[in-house]
Motif scaffolding. Structure first.
Motif, PDB file in Angstrom:
ATOM      1  N   HIS A  91       0.792  -1.234   0.000  1.00  0.00           N
ATOM      2  CA  HIS A  91       0.000   0.000   0.000  1.00  0.00           C
ATOM      3  C   HIS A  91       0.825   1.286   0.000  1.00  0.00           C
ATOM      4  N   ASN A  92       1.903   1.348  -0.673  1.00  0.00           N
ATOM      5  CA  ASN A  92       2.629   2.609  -0.622  1.00  0.00           C
ATOM      6  C   ASN A  92       2.629   3.334  -1.960  1.00  0.00           C
ATOM      7  N   PHE A  93       1.620   3.057  -2.767  1.00  0.00           N
ATOM      8  CA  PHE A  93       1.512   3.766  -4.042  1.00  0.00           C
ATOM      9  C   PHE A  93       0.336   4.698  -4.004  1.00  0.00           C
ATOM     10  N   LEU A  94       0.540   5.871  -4.555  1.00  0.00           N
ATOM     11  CA  LEU A  94      -0.523   6.860  -4.544  1.00  0.00           C
ATOM     12  C   LEU A  94      -1.357   6.641  -5.798  1.00  0.00           C
ATOM     13  N   GLN A 101       5.211   9.532 -11.844  1.00  0.00           N
ATOM     14  CA  GLN A 101       4.845  10.517 -10.815  1.00  0.00           C
ATOM     15  C   GLN A 101       5.002   9.941  -9.406  1.00  0.00           C
ATOM     16  N   ASN A 102       4.701   8.640  -9.282  1.00  0.00           N
ATOM     17  CA  ASN A 102       4.881   7.989  -7.979  1.00  0.00           C
ATOM     18  C   ASN A 102       6.347   7.980  -7.571  1.00  0.00           C
ATOM     19  N   ILE A 103       7.207   7.726  -8.547  1.00  0.00           N
ATOM     20  CA  ILE A 103       8.647   7.690  -8.250  1.00  0.00           C
ATOM     21  C   ILE A 103       9.146   9.090  -7.880  1.00  0.00           C
ATOM     22  N   GLU A 104       8.645  10.091  -8.594  1.00  0.00           N
ATOM     23  CA  GLU A 104       9.080  11.471  -8.357  1.00  0.00           C
ATOM     24  C   GLU A 104       8.467  12.082  -7.101  1.00  0.00           C
ATOM     25  N   PHE A 105       7.340  11.540  -6.672  1.00  0.00           N
ATOM     26  CA  PHE A 105       6.518  12.200  -5.657  1.00  0.00           C
ATOM     27  C   PHE A 105       7.278  12.720  -4.431  1.00  0.00           C
ATOM     28  N   PRO A 106       8.089  11.884  -3.762  1.00  0.00           N
ATOM     29  CA  PRO A 106       8.772  12.416  -2.573  1.00  0.00           C
ATOM     30  C   PRO A 106       9.647  13.627  -2.900  1.00  0.00           C
ATOM     31  N   GLN A 119      16.690  14.020 -15.085  1.00  0.00           N
ATOM     32  CA  GLN A 119      17.304  13.008 -15.951  1.00  0.00           C
ATOM     33  C   GLN A 119      17.738  11.769 -15.170  1.00  0.00           C
ATOM     34  N   LYS A 120      17.983  11.952 -13.861  1.00  0.00           N
ATOM     35  CA  LYS A 120      18.354  10.819 -13.013  1.00  0.00           C
ATOM     36  C   LYS A 120      17.186   9.841 -12.899  1.00  0.00           C
ATOM     37  N   ILE A 121      15.978  10.393 -12.969  1.00  0.00           N
ATOM     38  CA  ILE A 121      14.780   9.557 -12.815  1.00  0.00           C
ATOM     39  C   ILE A 121      14.706   8.535 -13.956  1.00  0.00           C
ATOM     40  N   ASP A 122      14.982   8.994 -15.169  1.00  0.00           N
ATOM     41  CA  ASP A 122      14.951   8.080 -16.327  1.00  0.00           C
ATOM     42  C   ASP A 122      15.937   6.923 -16.137  1.00  0.00           C
ATOM     43  N   GLU A 123      17.105   7.267 -15.615  1.00  0.00           N
ATOM     44  CA  GLU A 123      18.143   6.252 -15.405  1.00  0.00           C
ATOM     45  C   GLU A 123      17.667   5.200 -14.394  1.00  0.00           C
ATOM     46  N   VAL A 124      17.084   5.678 -13.287  1.00  0.00           N
ATOM     47  CA  VAL A 124      16.611   4.753 -12.246  1.00  0.00           C
ATOM     48  C   VAL A 124      15.454   3.902 -12.769  1.00  0.00           C
ATOM     49  N   ILE A 125      14.541   4.535 -13.498  1.00  0.00           N
ATOM     50  CA  ILE A 125      13.403   3.792 -14.072  1.00  0.00           C
ATOM     51  C   ILE A 125      13.925   2.649 -14.952  1.00  0.00           C
ATOM     52  N   HIS A 126      14.937   2.948 -15.728  1.00  0.00           N
ATOM     53  CA  HIS A 126      15.526   1.925 -16.601  1.00  0.00           C
ATOM     54  C   HIS A 126      16.169   0.810 -15.757  1.00  0.00           C
ATOM     55  N   ILE A 149       8.558   0.113  -8.294  1.00  0.00           N
ATOM     56  CA  ILE A 149       8.314   1.556  -8.095  1.00  0.00           C
ATOM     57  C   ILE A 149       8.909   1.974  -6.751  1.00  0.00           C
ATOM     58  N   ALA A 150       8.610   1.175  -5.717  1.00  0.00           N
ATOM     59  CA  ALA A 150       9.102   1.502  -4.370  1.00  0.00           C
ATOM     60  C   ALA A 150      10.626   1.516  -4.334  1.00  0.00           C
ATOM     61  N   LEU A 151      11.238   0.556  -5.030  1.00  0.00           N
ATOM     62  CA  LEU A 151      12.703   0.497  -5.066  1.00  0.00           C
ATOM     63  C   LEU A 151      13.273   1.702  -5.823  1.00  0.00           C
ATOM     64  N   ALA A 152      12.640   2.041  -6.952  1.00  0.00           N
ATOM     65  CA  ALA A 152      13.111   3.185  -7.742  1.00  0.00           C
ATOM     66  C   ALA A 152      13.036   4.469  -6.919  1.00  0.00           C
ATOM     67  N   ARG A 153      11.940   4.630  -6.221  1.00  0.00           N
ATOM     68  CA  ARG A 153      11.713   5.824  -5.396  1.00  0.00           C
ATOM     69  C   ARG A 153      12.801   5.953  -4.336  1.00  0.00           C
ATOM     70  N   ALA A 154      13.153   4.801  -3.772  1.00  0.00           N
ATOM     71  CA  ALA A 154      14.166   4.808  -2.709  1.00  0.00           C
ATOM     72  C   ALA A 154      15.557   5.053  -3.283  1.00  0.00           C
ATOM     73  N   ILE A 155      15.874   4.350  -4.365  1.00  0.00           N
ATOM     74  CA  ILE A 155      17.218   4.447  -4.960  1.00  0.00           C
ATOM     75  C   ILE A 155      17.495   5.851  -5.486  1.00  0.00           C
ATOM     76  N   LEU A 156      16.440   6.484  -5.969  1.00  0.00           N
ATOM     77  CA  LEU A 156      16.561   7.808  -6.582  1.00  0.00           C
ATOM     78  C   LEU A 156      17.309   8.808  -5.701  1.00  0.00           C
ATOM     79  N   ILE A 157      17.103   8.730  -4.405  1.00  0.00           N
ATOM     80  CA  ILE A 157      17.745   9.741  -3.545  1.00  0.00           C
ATOM     81  C   ILE A 157      19.085   9.247  -2.991  1.00  0.00           C
ATOM     82  N   LYS A 158      19.563   8.131  -3.521  1.00  0.00           N
ATOM     83  CA  LYS A 158      20.870   7.569  -3.160  1.00  0.00           C
ATOM     84  C   LYS A 158      21.066   7.467  -1.646  1.00  0.00           C
TER      85      LYS A 158
END
Lengths: 263, 247
Positions: A91-94, A101-106, A119-126, A149-158
């Protein structure tokens, strides 16, 4: 060579129940984890349901209050920090946002100074295998992709540590194997320390470099097992050997059916 | 086991209207129970000219929808506070609790006693009722948003207020829209009763005069007009909800 040092000393957590009696959830937890930030690692906390695994992860994430001392690289954790990200079981998806948008949300609502470039978001999504699914809504994709999605969201902020609360539990066998593979790839790619709470012995052996066994009522870490892989992969013989060791460990604590055994 | 309905609401309503037309227009045109449809249609002119329908209707509609709008805006502004534990929520909870045992009609009587025939009082009364029930509903819905949906956000250093504004508020909006439909009916009843006692402007005053003059056909016409208005509003809310709030 830099390191990720997670140090937990005399950690405890208790609360007063409805009858006014003190209920101890976690007691005297001590843990010293040193991981090279050039390689990353996966560590499992293996325990039965209701043993306080979620509470322990939330405490490490700085979301819940605790007794004792927790420090990351010698800095005491008293509040949530972008260095340690917590991923709940479900349940952690909006639902009103699509995958991207879910990945970018935080990041879009965060007031943090170190915001991520788009541009970092595209890399993580891939890298998490979500390319082509950016415009899908969480309800339109299956649970394995939701976990990505949850993993991408977390990884995005390193972050230095990602805490995963029994995230593989509701996945089918094939999806679980895909995620196990993905987690290993992400560990070597992003050099992150993943801490996974689980009830599944095989899962913990397949994934982790180290397994902490935990009792129930109160939750207490009683054994640490290092999983050695000669060739990097792990075969059924090794799984059986570690499984026996883990089961013996739980039996020694008086817990005969502590956890799920197979995948 | 649930049985599928054989006829839709519209088929039944059209059937009843036909029955009314046949029975009271053709078979029993003169009776003291129900007016014939043609007389009811003619009474619309009476409502416009003798009962000043437009001004009175506008007064009621503006009191209801302005108060509803103000309440929603205030709840949006105060949302992080409404969902917390503080003096404001204590007041709202107490008012909501009181309203379960003390009919709102007594509150309206007091308002009328203090400020007779005041239009402003009607707005304040409607806003008070609307704000209390809306904020109680918003608080209830917010408390029932799954904790897992927000539990991960603090670790991204996102504050509690931001979580409430950007996640919880958004999450409860579809259900809050559903509640608008109920709230609409409830506010209509409350405001009309207020006007009925207050004797200022409003649909309640028209209804009081209609009963005073024993004007049955005007009464039925008013009933039809109010029903159409409430139904249209409900359909508008449903349309907006389905178009913009799909989750």
């Amino acid at each position: 060579m830099s390191e990720i040092i997670l140090d937990i000393k005399n950690l405890g957590k208790s609360f007063l129940n409805d009858s006014g009696l003190k209920h101890i959830v976690l007691e005297n937890i001590n843990l010293h984890l040193v991981v090279s930030s050039d390689s990353g690692s996966i560590v499992s906390i293996l325990a039965p349901f209701g043993s306080g695994k979620t509470t322990l992860l939330k405490i490490i994430a700085g979301i819940e209050k605790y007794e004792g001392v927790i420090s990351l690289n010698n800095k005491v954790i008293t509040s949530p920090s972008r260095k340690i990200i917590y991923i709940p079981e479900k349940h952690n998806f909006l639902p009103w946002l699509n995958v991207r948008q879910n990945i970018e949300f935080p990041e879009t609502i965060s007031e943090a100074k170190d915001k991520i470039l788009s541009q970092k978001i595209d890399e993580v999504i891939h890298n998490v295998g979500l390319s082509g699914y950016e415009d899908f809504y969480p309800s339109d994709i299956y649970s394995g992709f939701q976990l990505r999605i949850a993993l991408a969201r977390a990884i995005l902020i390193k972050p230095k540590i990602i805490l995963m609360d029994d995230i593989l539990r509701n996945l089918d066998g094939e999806t679980r194997q895909e995620i196990v593979k993905l987690l290993k790839e992400l560990t070597s790619q992003y050099k992150i320390l993943f801490i996974l709470s689980t009830t599944n012995i095989t899962e913990s052996i397949q994934l982790s470099n180290r397994i902490y066994l935990m009792t129930k009522n109160p939750g207490r870490i009683f054994k640490e097992i290092n999983v050695f892989r000669d060739t990097g992969s792990i075969n059924s013989e090794i799984i059986t050997r570690y499984k026996d060791e883990i089961e013996m460990g739980f039996k020694a604590q008086g817990m005969f059916q502590p956890v799920l055994v197979s995948l | 086991m649930y049985k599928l309905r054989k006829y839709s609401n519209w088929v039944i309503i059209i059937g009843l209207l036909l029955l009314w037309t046949i029975l009271f227009e053709l078979i029993l045109p003169v009776n003291s129970v129900f007016p014939k449809p043609s007389i009811v249609m003619q009474s619309f002119n009476d409502l416009l000219n003798k009962y000043f329908l437009i001004w009175n209707f506008l007064s009621t509609v503006s009191a209801i929808y302005t108060s509803m709008f103000i309440s929603v805006v205030f709840i949006w502004i105060l949302f992080p506070h409404i969902t917390g534990t503080n003096f404001l929520t204590d007041i709202v909870m107490s008012l909501e609790w009181s309203s379960r045992y003390i009919p709102g009609i007594f509150l309206s009587m007091l308002f009328i006693y203090w400020f007779p025939k005041s239009e402003v009082t009607k707005f304040i009364f409607a806003t008070l009722i609307s704000f209390t029930s809306f904020s109680y509903r918003a608080k209830y819905l917010a408390e029932n948003v799954p904790k897992e949906l927000t539990s991960w956000l603090p670790s991204f250093e996102i504050s509690s207020n931001q979580i409430k504004r950007n996640v919880v508020w958004k999450m409860i909006q579809p259900k809050l829209f559903d509640y608008l439909i109920k709230q609409n009916l409830y506010l209509w009843a409350s405001v009309v009763i207020f006007e009925y006692m207050n004797l200022g402007l409003g649909v309640g005053t028209i209804l009081r005069n209609i009963l005073l003059y024993n004007d049955l056909s005007a009464l039925v016409m008013m009933l039809i007009l109010i029903t159409i208005f409430i139904y249209s509003f409900s359909q508008l809310i449903k349309f907006i909800k389905n178009k913009y709030y799909f989750w």
